[in-house]
Design a protein around this motif. Sequence first.
Motif, PDB file in Angstrom:
ATOM      1  N   GLU A 292       0.828  -1.203   0.000  1.00 53.59           N
ATOM      2  CA  GLU A 292       0.000   0.000   0.000  1.00 53.59           C
ATOM      3  C   GLU A 292       0.863   1.255   0.000  1.00 53.59           C
ATOM      4  OE1 GLU A 292      -3.875   0.724   2.464  1.00 53.59           O
ATOM      5  OE2 GLU A 292      -2.184   1.351   3.709  1.00 53.59           O
ATOM      6  N   ASN A 293       0.414   2.269  -0.755  1.00 55.91           N
ATOM      7  CA  ASN A 293       1.081   3.567  -0.702  1.00 55.91           C
ATOM      8  C   ASN A 293       0.887   4.175   0.686  1.00 55.91           C
ATOM      9  OD1 ASN A 293      -1.738   3.831  -1.658  1.00 55.91           O
ATOM     10  ND2 ASN A 293      -1.317   6.029  -1.660  1.00 55.91           N
ATOM     11  N   THR A 294       1.855   4.989   1.108  1.00 55.60           N
ATOM     12  CA  THR A 294       1.809   5.621   2.425  1.00 55.60           C
ATOM     13  C   THR A 294       1.852   7.137   2.255  1.00 55.60           C
ATOM     14  OG1 THR A 294       4.196   5.334   2.565  1.00 55.60           O
ATOM     15  CG2 THR A 294       2.839   3.682   3.680  1.00 55.60           C
ATOM     16  N   PRO A 295       1.502   7.902   3.296  1.00 57.32           N
ATOM     17  CA  PRO A 295       1.431   9.355   3.137  1.00 57.32           C
ATOM     18  C   PRO A 295       2.780  10.054   3.279  1.00 57.32           C
ATOM     19  CG  PRO A 295       0.722   8.744   5.339  1.00 57.32           C
ATOM     20  CD  PRO A 295       0.978   7.453   4.602  1.00 57.32           C
ATOM     21  N   LEU A 296       2.968  11.095   2.486  1.00 64.84           N
ATOM     22  CA  LEU A 296       4.097  12.007   2.667  1.00 64.84           C
ATOM     23  C   LEU A 296       3.693  13.029   3.727  1.00 64.84           C
ATOM     24  CD1 LEU A 296       5.249  12.983  -0.932  1.00 64.84           C
ATOM     25  CD2 LEU A 296       6.703  12.080   0.870  1.00 64.84           C
ATOM     26  N   ASN A 297       4.574  13.297   4.656  1.00 63.91           N
ATOM     27  CA  ASN A 297       4.297  14.349   5.635  1.00 63.91           C
ATOM     28  C   ASN A 297       5.604  14.807   6.273  1.00 63.91           C
ATOM     29  OD1 ASN A 297       4.861  12.786   8.093  1.00 63.91           O
ATOM     30  ND2 ASN A 297       3.012  11.662   7.573  1.00 63.91           N
ATOM     31  N   THR A 298       5.524  15.752   7.162  1.00 66.64           N
ATOM     32  CA  THR A 298       6.733  16.294   7.787  1.00 66.64           C
ATOM     33  C   THR A 298       7.111  15.563   9.063  1.00 66.64           C
ATOM     34  OG1 THR A 298       5.393  17.949   8.945  1.00 66.64           O
ATOM     35  CG2 THR A 298       6.413  18.613   6.861  1.00 66.64           C
ATOM     36  N   GLN A 299       6.225  14.760   9.623  1.00 68.30           N
ATOM     37  CA  GLN A 299       6.501  14.095  10.894  1.00 68.30           C
ATOM     38  C   GLN A 299       7.420  12.887  10.768  1.00 68.30           C
ATOM     39  OE1 GLN A 299       2.981  14.804  10.258  1.00 68.30           O
ATOM     40  NE2 GLN A 299       3.379  16.761  11.249  1.00 68.30           N
ATOM     41  N   LYS A 300       7.289  12.140   9.700  1.00 63.34           N
ATOM     42  CA  LYS A 300       8.035  10.894   9.568  1.00 63.34           C
ATOM     43  C   LYS A 300       8.234  10.562   8.095  1.00 63.34           C
ATOM     44  CE  LYS A 300       7.246   7.476  12.542  1.00 63.34           C
ATOM     45  NZ  LYS A 300       6.632   6.337  13.212  1.00 63.34           N
ATOM     46  N   ILE A 301       9.334   9.903   7.790  1.00 64.21           N
ATOM     47  CA  ILE A 301       9.573   9.445   6.418  1.00 64.21           C
ATOM     48  C   ILE A 301       8.996   8.040   6.282  1.00 64.21           C
ATOM     49  CG2 ILE A 301      11.314   8.808   4.711  1.00 64.21           C
ATOM     50  CD1 ILE A 301      13.151  10.911   6.057  1.00 64.21           C
ATOM     51  N   PHE A 302       7.962   7.913   5.470  1.00 66.54           N
ATOM     52  CA  PHE A 302       7.366   6.613   5.173  1.00 66.54           C
ATOM     53  C   PHE A 302       7.864   6.159   3.807  1.00 66.54           C
ATOM     54  CE2 PHE A 302       4.107   8.305   8.072  1.00 66.54           C
ATOM     55  CZ  PHE A 302       3.988   7.239   8.944  1.00 66.54           C
ATOM     56  N   PHE A 303       8.330   4.927   3.743  1.00 68.25           N
ATOM     57  CA  PHE A 303       8.717   4.353   2.451  1.00 68.25           C
ATOM     58  C   PHE A 303       7.438   3.960   1.717  1.00 68.25           C
ATOM     59  CE2 PHE A 303      12.270   3.370   5.360  1.00 68.25           C
ATOM     60  CZ  PHE A 303      13.199   4.226   4.795  1.00 68.25           C
ATOM     61  N   GLY A 304       7.413   4.214   0.413  1.00 70.00           N
ATOM     62  CA  GLY A 304       6.221   3.892  -0.366  1.00 70.00           C
ATOM     63  C   GLY A 304       5.263   5.059  -0.480  1.00 70.00           C
ATOM     64  N   SER A 305       5.726   6.265  -0.135  1.00 67.99           N
ATOM     65  CA  SER A 305       4.855   7.432  -0.266  1.00 67.99           C
ATOM     66  C   SER A 305       5.006   8.096  -1.630  1.00 67.99           C
ATOM     67  CB  SER A 305       5.125   8.443   0.848  1.00 67.99           C
ATOM     68  OG  SER A 305       6.478   8.812   0.875  1.00 67.99           O
ATOM     69  N   ARG A 306       6.019   7.699  -2.360  1.00 72.94           N
ATOM     70  CA  ARG A 306       6.218   8.211  -3.724  1.00 72.94           C
ATOM     71  C   ARG A 306       6.032   7.044  -4.706  1.00 72.94           C
ATOM     72  NH1 ARG A 306       8.285  13.332  -3.732  1.00 72.94           N
ATOM     73  NH2 ARG A 306       9.191  14.024  -1.773  1.00 72.94           N
ATOM     74  N   PHE A 307       5.420   7.340  -5.817  1.00 75.35           N
ATOM     75  CA  PHE A 307       5.094   6.274  -6.757  1.00 75.35           C
ATOM     76  C   PHE A 307       6.328   5.587  -7.327  1.00 75.35           C
ATOM     77  CE2 PHE A 307       0.893   8.255  -6.631  1.00 75.35           C
ATOM     78  CZ  PHE A 307       0.138   7.123  -6.393  1.00 75.35           C
ATOM     79  N   GLU A 308       7.453   6.311  -7.404  1.00 79.83           N
ATOM     80  CA  GLU A 308       8.685   5.663  -7.880  1.00 79.83           C
ATOM     81  C   GLU A 308       9.085   4.539  -6.925  1.00 79.83           C
ATOM     82  OE1 GLU A 308       9.112   9.283  -6.889  1.00 79.83           O
ATOM     83  OE2 GLU A 308       7.888   9.542  -8.674  1.00 79.83           O
ATOM     84  N   GLU A 309       8.916   4.775  -5.626  1.00 82.71           N
ATOM     85  CA  GLU A 309       9.238   3.741  -4.628  1.00 82.71           C
ATOM     86  C   GLU A 309       8.288   2.559  -4.751  1.00 82.71           C
ATOM     87  OE1 GLU A 309      11.058   6.280  -0.890  1.00 82.71           O
ATOM     88  OE2 GLU A 309       8.894   6.003  -1.011  1.00 82.71           O
ATOM     89  N   ILE A 310       7.017   2.860  -4.922  1.00 79.65           N
ATOM     90  CA  ILE A 310       6.020   1.788  -5.058  1.00 79.65           C
ATOM     91  C   ILE A 310       6.312   0.961  -6.310  1.00 79.65           C
ATOM     92  CG2 ILE A 310       3.592   1.319  -5.587  1.00 79.65           C
ATOM     93  CD1 ILE A 310       3.950   1.908  -2.669  1.00 79.65           C
ATOM     94  N   ARG A 311       6.566   1.634  -7.411  1.00 73.08           N
ATOM     95  CA  ARG A 311       6.843   0.928  -8.668  1.00 73.08           C
ATOM     96  C   ARG A 311       8.037  -0.012  -8.498  1.00 73.08           C
ATOM     97  NH1 ARG A 311       7.438   5.057 -11.994  1.00 73.08           N
ATOM     98  NH2 ARG A 311       5.242   5.131 -12.471  1.00 73.08           N
ATOM     99  N   ALA A 312       9.115   0.499  -7.914  1.00 73.51           N
ATOM    100  CA  ALA A 312      10.310  -0.327  -7.703  1.00 73.51           C
ATOM    101  C   ALA A 312      10.011  -1.483  -6.756  1.00 73.51           C
ATOM    102  CB  ALA A 312      11.450   0.527  -7.158  1.00 73.51           C
ATOM    103  N   ALA A 313       9.256  -1.215  -5.702  1.00 73.03           N
ATOM    104  CA  ALA A 313       8.919  -2.266  -4.742  1.00 73.03           C
ATOM    105  C   ALA A 313       8.104  -3.374  -5.386  1.00 73.03           C
ATOM    106  CB  ALA A 313       8.157  -1.667  -3.553  1.00 73.03           C
ATOM    107  N   LEU A 314       7.147  -2.998  -6.225  1.00 75.41           N
ATOM    108  CA  LEU A 314       6.309  -3.995  -6.896  1.00 75.41           C
ATOM    109  C   LEU A 314       7.138  -4.842  -7.847  1.00 75.41           C
ATOM    110  CD1 LEU A 314       3.147  -1.811  -7.634  1.00 75.41           C
ATOM    111  CD2 LEU A 314       3.489  -3.427  -5.758  1.00 75.41           C
ATOM    112  N   GLU A 315       8.048  -4.215  -8.559  1.00 70.53           N
ATOM    113  CA  GLU A 315       8.898  -4.956  -9.498  1.00 70.53           C
ATOM    114  C   GLU A 315       9.835  -5.917  -8.765  1.00 70.53           C
ATOM    115  OE1 GLU A 315      10.882  -2.083 -11.952  1.00 70.53           O
ATOM    116  OE2 GLU A 315       9.009  -1.407 -12.866  1.00 70.53           O
ATOM    117  N   LEU A 316      10.439  -5.438  -7.680  1.00 72.31           N
ATOM    118  CA  LEU A 316      11.426  -6.258  -6.960  1.00 72.31           C
ATOM    119  C   LEU A 316      10.798  -7.382  -6.143  1.00 72.31           C
ATOM    120  CD1 LEU A 316      13.830  -3.409  -5.855  1.00 72.31           C
ATOM    121  CD2 LEU A 316      14.364  -5.268  -7.439  1.00 72.31           C
ATOM    122  N   THR A 317       9.628  -7.136  -5.565  1.00 76.48           N
ATOM    123  CA  THR A 317       8.999  -8.143  -4.699  1.00 76.48           C
ATOM    124  C   THR A 317       8.021  -9.046  -5.443  1.00 76.48           C
ATOM    125  OG1 THR A 317       7.175  -6.678  -4.072  1.00 76.48           O
ATOM    126  CG2 THR A 317       9.170  -6.648  -2.669  1.00 76.48           C
TER     127      THR A 317
END
Length: 181
Positions: A128-153
């Motif tokens: 699942e995509n996660t939110p971008l915000n200033t409190q914490k860095i969530f992996f998967g909040s940018r579509f480039e990360e999601i795309r790479a994650a889907l391809e690799l996993t």
Amino acid sequence: LIYLQKILLFMKVGVKVYSKDFEYAKKIAEYTDFIEILALNQKHIEQFKQLDIPFVIHCQHEEQGVNFANRSKHYANYAGFLIARKFADELNSKRIVVHLGSQETNSCGIRNSLSFISKIDDSRVLIENTPLNTQKIFFGSRFEEIRAALELTKKRFCFDINHAFTSAIFLKMNPPEYYVC
């Protein structure tokens, strides 16, 4: 915008509840296409079997002490996923939603997440995509990360519209522009 409208025609709407919130789930079941359960404790499984509705199971994440990006939480991560898998098995769910994790410490990283998720031999897993915000860095909040994650996993994707809205607002973008990036 037309592309987004076409996608929405095929989407189903679900409501997310914690596994301890059975009474609420029972009240809303007739008004939604499915119920997404954040699987906290196996003792709650039996009561959900009473409902005649499809379920999507959400694995525990940062709020519950599970963070696939943090190798030092391997046992908590594995235990959290096993609870989600148990819910999915018992409730005949076709989907188990997971997050890629967050940057809790300097040793946390998306590579840890991808390694952990790649080892899960379960075709029901969705990232699942996660939110971008200033409190914490969530992996998967940018579509480039999601795309790479889907391809690799070799897993599939779960689009969380609330997380996408949060990210679009954070980036000062119009939400439909953010969705189709």
